[in-house]
Enzyme design. Structure first.
Site, PDB file in Angstrom:
ATOM      1  N   ARG A 106      -5.374  12.921   7.681  1.00 51.13           N
ATOM      2  CA  ARG A 106      -4.246  12.322   6.947  1.00 51.13           C
ATOM      3  C   ARG A 106      -4.524  12.338   5.451  1.00 51.13           C
ATOM      4  O   ARG A 106      -3.650  12.653   4.637  1.00 51.13           O
ATOM      5  CB  ARG A 106      -4.007  10.873   7.409  1.00 51.13           C
ATOM      6  CG  ARG A 106      -3.088  10.737   8.603  1.00 51.13           C
ATOM      7  CD  ARG A 106      -3.027   9.330   9.121  1.00 51.13           C
ATOM      8  NE  ARG A 106      -2.495   8.348   8.199  1.00 51.13           N
ATOM      9  CZ  ARG A 106      -1.195   8.052   8.078  1.00 51.13           C
ATOM     10  NH1 ARG A 106      -0.299   8.688   8.804  1.00 51.13           N
ATOM     11  NH2 ARG A 106      -0.798   7.112   7.239  1.00 51.13           N
ATOM     12  N   HIS A 140      -8.640  10.271  10.851  1.00 49.74           N
ATOM     13  CA  HIS A 140      -7.883   9.762   9.709  1.00 49.74           C
ATOM     14  C   HIS A 140      -8.121  10.593   8.450  1.00 49.74           C
ATOM     15  O   HIS A 140      -7.282  10.623   7.543  1.00 49.74           O
ATOM     16  CB  HIS A 140      -8.258   8.301   9.453  1.00 49.74           C
ATOM     17  CG  HIS A 140      -7.149   7.477   8.890  1.00 49.74           C
ATOM     18  ND1 HIS A 140      -6.052   7.090   9.638  1.00 49.74           N
ATOM     19  CD2 HIS A 140      -6.944   6.966   7.649  1.00 49.74           C
ATOM     20  CE1 HIS A 140      -5.241   6.381   8.881  1.00 49.74           C
ATOM     21  NE2 HIS A 140      -5.748   6.293   7.673  1.00 49.74           N
ATOM     22  N   HIS A 178       4.093   4.990   4.976  1.00 49.20           N
ATOM     23  CA  HIS A 178       3.575   3.730   4.463  1.00 49.20           C
ATOM     24  C   HIS A 178       4.753   2.807   4.166  1.00 49.20           C
ATOM     25  O   HIS A 178       5.727   3.223   3.544  1.00 49.20           O
ATOM     26  CB  HIS A 178       2.772   3.955   3.178  1.00 49.20           C
ATOM     27  CG  HIS A 178       1.471   4.650   3.408  1.00 49.20           C
ATOM     28  ND1 HIS A 178       0.834   5.404   2.435  1.00 49.20           N
ATOM     29  CD2 HIS A 178       0.659   4.708   4.504  1.00 49.20           C
ATOM     30  CE1 HIS A 178      -0.292   5.879   2.917  1.00 49.20           C
ATOM     31  NE2 HIS A 178      -0.418   5.477   4.159  1.00 49.20           N
ATOM     32  N   ARG A 224      -0.982   9.215  12.966  1.00 49.08           N
ATOM     33  CA  ARG A 224      -2.150   8.416  13.303  1.00 49.08           C
ATOM     34  C   ARG A 224      -2.537   8.693  14.752  1.00 49.08           C
ATOM     35  O   ARG A 224      -1.711   9.145  15.563  1.00 49.08           O
ATOM     36  CB  ARG A 224      -1.860   6.925  13.126  1.00 49.08           C
ATOM     37  CG  ARG A 224      -1.414   6.540  11.716  1.00 49.08           C
ATOM     38  CD  ARG A 224      -1.065   5.056  11.650  1.00 49.08           C
ATOM     39  NE  ARG A 224      -0.669   4.635  10.316  1.00 49.08           N
ATOM     40  CZ  ARG A 224       0.592   4.611   9.874  1.00 49.08           C
ATOM     41  NH1 ARG A 224       1.587   4.995  10.690  1.00 49.08           N
ATOM     42  NH2 ARG A 224       0.878   4.209   8.653  1.00 49.08           N
ATOM     43  N   TYR A 268      -3.924   7.262  -3.648  1.00 45.86           N
ATOM     44  CA  TYR A 268      -4.046   8.714  -3.755  1.00 45.86           C
ATOM     45  C   TYR A 268      -3.840   9.196  -5.188  1.00 45.86           C
ATOM     46  O   TYR A 268      -4.135  10.355  -5.501  1.00 45.86           O
ATOM     47  CB  TYR A 268      -3.053   9.396  -2.820  1.00 45.86           C
ATOM     48  CG  TYR A 268      -3.428   9.232  -1.368  1.00 45.86           C
ATOM     49  CD1 TYR A 268      -4.472   9.953  -0.822  1.00 45.86           C
ATOM     50  CD2 TYR A 268      -2.762   8.319  -0.561  1.00 45.86           C
ATOM     51  CE1 TYR A 268      -4.845   9.784   0.505  1.00 45.86           C
ATOM     52  CE2 TYR A 268      -3.119   8.149   0.758  1.00 45.86           C
ATOM     53  CZ  TYR A 268      -4.161   8.884   1.289  1.00 45.86           C
ATOM     54  OH  TYR A 268      -4.522   8.708   2.602  1.00 45.86           O
ATOM     55  N   LYS A 290       3.304   1.894  13.653  1.00 50.99           N
ATOM     56  CA  LYS A 290       2.791   0.531  13.646  1.00 50.99           C
ATOM     57  C   LYS A 290       3.925  -0.484  13.743  1.00 50.99           C
ATOM     58  O   LYS A 290       5.019  -0.266  13.238  1.00 50.99           O
ATOM     59  CB  LYS A 290       2.007   0.281  12.356  1.00 50.99           C
ATOM     60  CG  LYS A 290       0.668   0.999  12.270  1.00 50.99           C
ATOM     61  CD  LYS A 290      -0.036   0.602  10.999  1.00 50.99           C
ATOM     62  CE  LYS A 290      -1.437   1.193  10.909  1.00 50.99           C
ATOM     63  NZ  LYS A 290      -2.112   0.795   9.654  1.00 50.99           N
TER      64      LYS A 290
END
Length: 308
Positions: free
Chosen positions: A256, A253, A279, A161, A288, A185
Site C-alpha cells: 500500500r 501493508h 482514508h 488491506r 506521504y 474498516k
C-alpha cells in the site's frame, strides 16, 4: 460463530476453558474475527504464564504488578504500535475477568499506556521494480500461484488491506461496470474501478484455479477444507513472494505504501491518494507528503545565510 475458528487449546485445561469463555465474550461484543484471534492469543500467553507460576490458583492475588510486568515483557519484543495493541488486548482481558467475577479488583485501569509520537516516521514502501519482482515470483502454472498472484495484484494495484482481500465476495465484482465493492474498516463499503490487469488476474483465478464450492468469498484456502482465507494469509503470501524474489521480508501493508508513493511520483495529489487508499481523514494520508521529495524541494525555503 461463522468465520471465527477456536484455538486448538484443549478445553479440558483451566486455561483452555477460560480462553474459550473469553472467545465467546469477544464474539458477543461484535469484534471482527482477526481481532478476536489477536485478543485470544495474548490472553492465552498471559493466563498460561500465570498458570505455570501459580497452578490452579493462577487468578488469585492477581495484581497490577503482575499485569505491568507482563506488559513490559511483551513490549520489549515488539514495535511501539504493536505494544499499544497489547495495551488494548490486555485491558479487554482484565475487564472480562472482572465482569465475570474472576478477579476481585478491576485491573484494566492498571494497564499503563504506551508512549509514542505520532507521524514521526516515513512510510516505507517498495521500489516499483521490487513490486514487479514479487508479482513475477508467483508460479502461475500452479493453482496456488494463480491465487497468490491475484491477491498480490489487489494489494499492489488497488491498495487493498489484507482484511479487505479476505472479505471480498463473488458478488462484489461488477464485471459489466468494471468496478468492485470493497468491504473496508468500520463496515464501510467503497466502489473502486477494476483495472484491466487486476480484472484479468481475478478472471484467471476464478475460471482456472478456484475450487468449485458454494462459499461466496473469492479467495479460498489451497487445501481442504476449502474455507475462505483469513486476513493473515495475505501477509503469508507476501512473505513467501519476498523469499522467492530474494527480497527482504516485508508486510503486505508495505505494498500500500509503495502504491501511494508511486502515485505521488507520477503527479497524483494527496487527495487522489487518499481516495484510492480510502482514508477517512486526509491527515492519515498527509504522512506521504514526506516522501514527495519533488514537491518538498519546491516549497522549501532557503536556509538563512546559506548563500553567504
Amino acid at each position: 460463530s461463522a468465520g471465527i475458528v477456536r484455538p486448538k487449546t484443549s478445553p479440558l485445561t483451566p486455561v483452555g476453558e477460560l480462553v474459550a469463555a473469553y472467545h465467546d465474550w469477544l464474539v458477543g461484543r461484535g469484534l471482527a474475527a482477526a481481532t478476536v484471534l489477536r485478543y485470544e492469543n495474548l490472553a492465552r500467553r498471559f493466563l498460561q504464564e500465570r498458570f505455570d507460576e501459580m497452578g490452579r490458583r493462577f487468578l488469585e492475588d492477581l495484581s497490577a504488578t503482575h499485569v505491568v510486568a507482563f506488559l513490559l515483557r511483551e513490549s520489549e519484543r515488539v514495535s511501539v504500535g504493536a505494544a499499544k495493541g497489547r495495551v488494548a488486548e490486555l485491558r479487554a482481558l482484565l475487564r472480562f475477568l472482572f465482569v465475570r467475577g474472576l478477579t476481585p479488583r478491576a485491573l484494566a485501569s492498571a494497564v499503563p499506556p504506551v508512549a509514542g509520537w505520532h507521524d514521526t516516521g516515513l512510510p516505507v514502501g517498495l521500489a516499483v521494480d521490487d513490486v514487479q519482482r514479487l508479482l513475477d515470483s508467483c508460479d502461475r502454472g500452479q493453482s496456488i500461484g494463480v491465487r497468490d498472484f491475484a491477491i498480490l495484484m489487489l494489494v499492489a494495484r488497488l491498495g487493498l488491506r489484507s482484511v479487505e482481500v479476505a472479505r471480498l465476495q463473488l458478488g462484489d465484482v461488477d464485471w459489466r461496470a468494471g468496478e468492485m465493492t470493497v468491504r473496508g474498516k468500520g463496515g464501510h463499503r467503497d466502489r473502486l474501478p477494476l483495472p484491466c490487469d487486476v480484472g484479468e488476474a481475478l478472471t484467471v483465478y476464478l475460471s482456472e484455479a478456484r475450487p468449485s464450492t458454494s462459499v461466496r468469498e473469492v479467495f479460498l484456502m489451497s487445501k481442504a477444507p476449502r474455507r475462505p482465507i483469513r486476513a493473515d494469509l495475505v501477509g503469508d503470501v507476501t512473505r513467501r513472494a519476498c523469499r522467492r524474489a530474494g527480497l527482504p521480508i516485508v508486510a503486505a501493508h508495505r505494498l500500500r505504501h509503495a502504491l501511494a508513493t508511486e502515485m505521488l511520483h507520477r503527479g497524483a495529489t494527496l487527495i487522489e491518494v487518499s481516495q484510492v487508499l480510502r482514508h477517512r481523514d486526509l491527515a492519515t494520508t498527509a504522512i506521504y507528503a514526506k516522501v514527495d521529495l519533488t514537491t518538498l524541494r519546491q516549497v522549501a525555503q532557503p536556509w538563512p545565510g546559506a548563500g553567504q
